[in-house]
Design a protein around this motif. Sequence first.
Motif, PDB file in Angstrom:
ATOM      1  N   LEU A  81       0.825  -1.213   0.000  1.00 56.69           N
ATOM      2  CA  LEU A  81       0.000   0.000   0.000  1.00 56.69           C
ATOM      3  C   LEU A  81       0.857   1.260   0.000  1.00 56.69           C
ATOM      4  CD1 LEU A  81      -2.770  -1.069   2.526  1.00 56.69           C
ATOM      5  CD2 LEU A  81      -2.955  -0.910   0.042  1.00 56.69           C
ATOM      6  N   PHE A  82       1.866   1.306   0.860  1.00 57.19           N
ATOM      7  CA  PHE A  82       2.743   2.477   0.911  1.00 57.19           C
ATOM      8  C   PHE A  82       3.620   2.567  -0.334  1.00 57.19           C
ATOM      9  CE2 PHE A  82       2.591   2.595   5.820  1.00 57.19           C
ATOM     10  CZ  PHE A  82       1.395   3.276   5.781  1.00 57.19           C
ATOM     11  N   PHE A  83       4.000   1.421  -0.887  1.00 56.33           N
ATOM     12  CA  PHE A  83       4.761   1.412  -2.139  1.00 56.33           C
ATOM     13  C   PHE A  83       3.928   2.043  -3.255  1.00 56.33           C
ATOM     14  CE2 PHE A  83       5.944  -0.631  -6.158  1.00 56.33           C
ATOM     15  CZ  PHE A  83       7.287  -0.272  -6.217  1.00 56.33           C
ATOM     16  N   PHE A  84       2.686   1.593  -3.393  1.00 52.89           N
ATOM     17  CA  PHE A  84       1.775   2.136  -4.409  1.00 52.89           C
ATOM     18  C   PHE A  84       1.559   3.633  -4.198  1.00 52.89           C
ATOM     19  CE2 PHE A  84      -2.591   3.174  -5.727  1.00 52.89           C
ATOM     20  CZ  PHE A  84      -2.456   2.961  -7.097  1.00 52.89           C
ATOM     21  N   LEU A  85       1.356   4.028  -2.952  1.00 53.44           N
ATOM     22  CA  LEU A  85       1.178   5.438  -2.625  1.00 53.44           C
ATOM     23  C   LEU A  85       2.406   6.250  -3.033  1.00 53.44           C
ATOM     24  CD1 LEU A  85      -0.572   7.597  -1.145  1.00 53.44           C
ATOM     25  CD2 LEU A  85       0.619   6.936   0.944  1.00 53.44           C
ATOM     26  N   SER A  86       3.578   5.748  -2.735  1.00 57.64           N
ATOM     27  CA  SER A  86       4.822   6.439  -3.091  1.00 57.64           C
ATOM     28  C   SER A  86       4.982   6.583  -4.599  1.00 57.64           C
ATOM     29  CB  SER A  86       6.035   5.688  -2.525  1.00 57.64           C
ATOM     30  OG  SER A  86       5.954   5.622  -1.134  1.00 57.64           O
ATOM     31  N   ILE A  87       4.684   5.528  -5.325  1.00 62.72           N
ATOM     32  CA  ILE A  87       4.782   5.570  -6.791  1.00 62.72           C
ATOM     33  C   ILE A  87       3.809   6.601  -7.346  1.00 62.72           C
ATOM     34  CG2 ILE A  87       4.340   4.263  -8.919  1.00 62.72           C
ATOM     35  CD1 ILE A  87       6.970   3.504  -7.518  1.00 62.72           C
ATOM     36  N   GLN A  88       2.586   6.582  -6.861  1.00 65.63           N
ATOM     37  CA  GLN A  88       1.579   7.525  -7.351  1.00 65.63           C
ATOM     38  C   GLN A  88       1.970   8.966  -7.047  1.00 65.63           C
ATOM     39  OE1 GLN A  88      -1.095   6.878  -9.324  1.00 65.63           O
ATOM     40  NE2 GLN A  88      -0.183   4.852  -9.378  1.00 65.63           N
ATOM     41  N   TRP A 106      -7.487  13.093  -5.569  1.00 61.58           N
ATOM     42  CA  TRP A 106      -8.927  13.168  -5.337  1.00 61.58           C
ATOM     43  C   TRP A 106      -9.420  11.852  -4.731  1.00 61.58           C
ATOM     44  CZ3 TRP A 106     -13.325  10.695  -7.195  1.00 61.58           C
ATOM     45  CH2 TRP A 106     -14.532  11.342  -6.948  1.00 61.58           C
ATOM     46  N   TYR A 107      -8.989  10.732  -5.283  1.00 59.10           N
ATOM     47  CA  TYR A 107      -9.388   9.426  -4.761  1.00 59.10           C
ATOM     48  C   TYR A 107      -8.879   9.218  -3.331  1.00 59.10           C
ATOM     49  CZ  TYR A 107     -10.963   8.077  -9.403  1.00 59.10           C
ATOM     50  OH  TYR A 107     -11.626   8.016 -10.597  1.00 59.10           O
ATOM     51  N   MET A 108      -7.678   9.656  -3.066  1.00 64.09           N
ATOM     52  CA  MET A 108      -7.139   9.526  -1.709  1.00 64.09           C
ATOM     53  C   MET A 108      -7.921  10.397  -0.728  1.00 64.09           C
ATOM     54  SD  MET A 108      -4.901   7.180  -1.578  1.00 64.09           S
ATOM     55  CE  MET A 108      -4.413   7.477   0.109  1.00 64.09           C
ATOM     56  N   ASP A 109      -8.291  11.605  -1.146  1.00 63.60           N
ATOM     57  CA  ASP A 109      -9.119  12.461  -0.286  1.00 63.60           C
ATOM     58  C   ASP A 109     -10.427  11.754   0.064  1.00 63.60           C
ATOM     59  OD1 ASP A 109      -7.458  14.676   0.044  1.00 63.60           O
ATOM     60  OD2 ASP A 109      -8.260  15.724  -1.708  1.00 63.60           O
ATOM     61  N   ILE A 110     -11.057  11.162  -0.932  1.00 66.53           N
ATOM     62  CA  ILE A 110     -12.298  10.410  -0.693  1.00 66.53           C
ATOM     63  C   ILE A 110     -12.030   9.273   0.296  1.00 66.53           C
ATOM     64  CG2 ILE A 110     -14.064   8.915  -1.748  1.00 66.53           C
ATOM     65  CD1 ILE A 110     -14.404  11.851  -2.481  1.00 66.53           C
ATOM     66  N   GLY A 157      -9.272  13.148   7.777  1.00 65.51           N
ATOM     67  CA  GLY A 157     -10.591  13.296   7.168  1.00 65.51           C
ATOM     68  C   GLY A 157     -10.993  14.741   6.933  1.00 65.51           C
ATOM     69  N   ILE A 158     -10.747  15.596   7.906  1.00 60.38           N
ATOM     70  CA  ILE A 158     -11.154  17.003   7.786  1.00 60.38           C
ATOM     71  C   ILE A 158     -10.331  17.737   6.728  1.00 60.38           C
ATOM     72  CG2 ILE A 158     -11.181  19.212   9.018  1.00 60.38           C
ATOM     73  CD1 ILE A 158     -12.018  17.492  11.524  1.00 60.38           C
ATOM     74  N   PHE A 159      -9.019  17.538   6.738  1.00 59.69           N
ATOM     75  CA  PHE A 159      -8.203  18.220   5.725  1.00 59.69           C
ATOM     76  C   PHE A 159      -8.463  17.666   4.326  1.00 59.69           C
ATOM     77  CE2 PHE A 159      -5.738  19.588   9.471  1.00 59.69           C
ATOM     78  CZ  PHE A 159      -5.839  20.955   9.251  1.00 59.69           C
ATOM     79  N   ALA A 160      -8.821  16.385   4.238  1.00 59.79           N
ATOM     80  CA  ALA A 160      -9.211  15.818   2.936  1.00 59.79           C
ATOM     81  C   ALA A 160     -10.503  16.476   2.450  1.00 59.79           C
ATOM     82  CB  ALA A 160      -9.371  14.311   3.041  1.00 59.79           C
ATOM     83  N   CYS A 161     -11.466  16.660   3.363  1.00 57.34           N
ATOM     84  CA  CYS A 161     -12.712  17.348   3.005  1.00 57.34           C
ATOM     85  C   CYS A 161     -12.422  18.755   2.507  1.00 57.34           C
ATOM     86  CB  CYS A 161     -13.642  17.449   4.210  1.00 57.34           C
ATOM     87  SG  CYS A 161     -14.602  15.995   4.549  1.00 57.34           S
ATOM     88  N   LEU A 162     -11.576  19.456   3.220  1.00 55.85           N
ATOM     89  CA  LEU A 162     -11.214  20.822   2.813  1.00 55.85           C
ATOM     90  C   LEU A 162     -10.533  20.822   1.453  1.00 55.85           C
ATOM     91  CD1 LEU A 162      -9.935  22.285   6.194  1.00 55.85           C
ATOM     92  CD2 LEU A 162     -12.037  22.887   4.976  1.00 55.85           C
ATOM     93  N   ASP A 163      -9.676  19.847   1.214  1.00 58.10           N
ATOM     94  CA  ASP A 163      -9.001  19.755  -0.087  1.00 58.10           C
ATOM     95  C   ASP A 163     -10.012  19.519  -1.193  1.00 58.10           C
ATOM     96  OD1 ASP A 163      -6.628  19.761  -1.705  1.00 58.10           O
ATOM     97  OD2 ASP A 163      -6.762  17.585  -1.817  1.00 58.10           O
ATOM     98  N   LEU A 164     -10.983  18.663  -0.947  1.00 56.73           N
ATOM     99  CA  LEU A 164     -12.017  18.397  -1.951  1.00 56.73           C
ATOM    100  C   LEU A 164     -12.835  19.651  -2.248  1.00 56.73           C
ATOM    101  CD1 LEU A 164     -13.217  14.902  -0.708  1.00 56.73           C
ATOM    102  CD2 LEU A 164     -12.080  15.376  -2.888  1.00 56.73           C
TER     103      LEU A 164
END
Length: 118
Positions: A52-59, A71-75, A108-115
Motif C-alpha cells: 500500500l505504501f509502495f503504491f502510494l509512493s509511486i503515485q 482526489w481518490y485519496m481524499d475520498i 478526514g477534515i483536511f481531505a474534506c477541505l481539499d475536496l
Amino acid sequence: MPNYFLFYLALSFFLAHEIDAVRCKEWRIFPLLELINEQLARTIFILAHVPLFFFLSIQLSCITENESFMWYMDIFFVVHMLMHIGYLKHKNNKFKDWLSWLAIGGAGIFACLDLVCR
C-alpha cells in the motif's frame, strides 16, 4: 501549479494514524483479522501496508501526471474517518484518546477541505 498543502496535510495525519494503528492493534477490529491468531493478524496487518505504501509512493512521485489520484485519496481519507466513527463502539476499538482522533480526524477534515477547495 495547484496547491497541494491540504492534501499533504491530510496525508501526514493519515500516516500518523497508521503509526497509532499499530499501538491500538487496529487489526482487532477488522472483520477477518479479529478471528485469527493475534501474532498472525499483526503480521498480516503490518505487511499489508508495504504494498500500500509502495503504491502510494509511486503515485505521489508522478502526481503532476495523475492528480486524480489525490482526489481518490481524499475520498478514501473521508470514508476512513467515517468508518472509524462507525466502529467507535466495537469491543476491540482502542482509538479512544485525543491523539488517535487528532490523526483520524485531521486526515478526514483536511481531505474534506481539499475536496472543497479544488
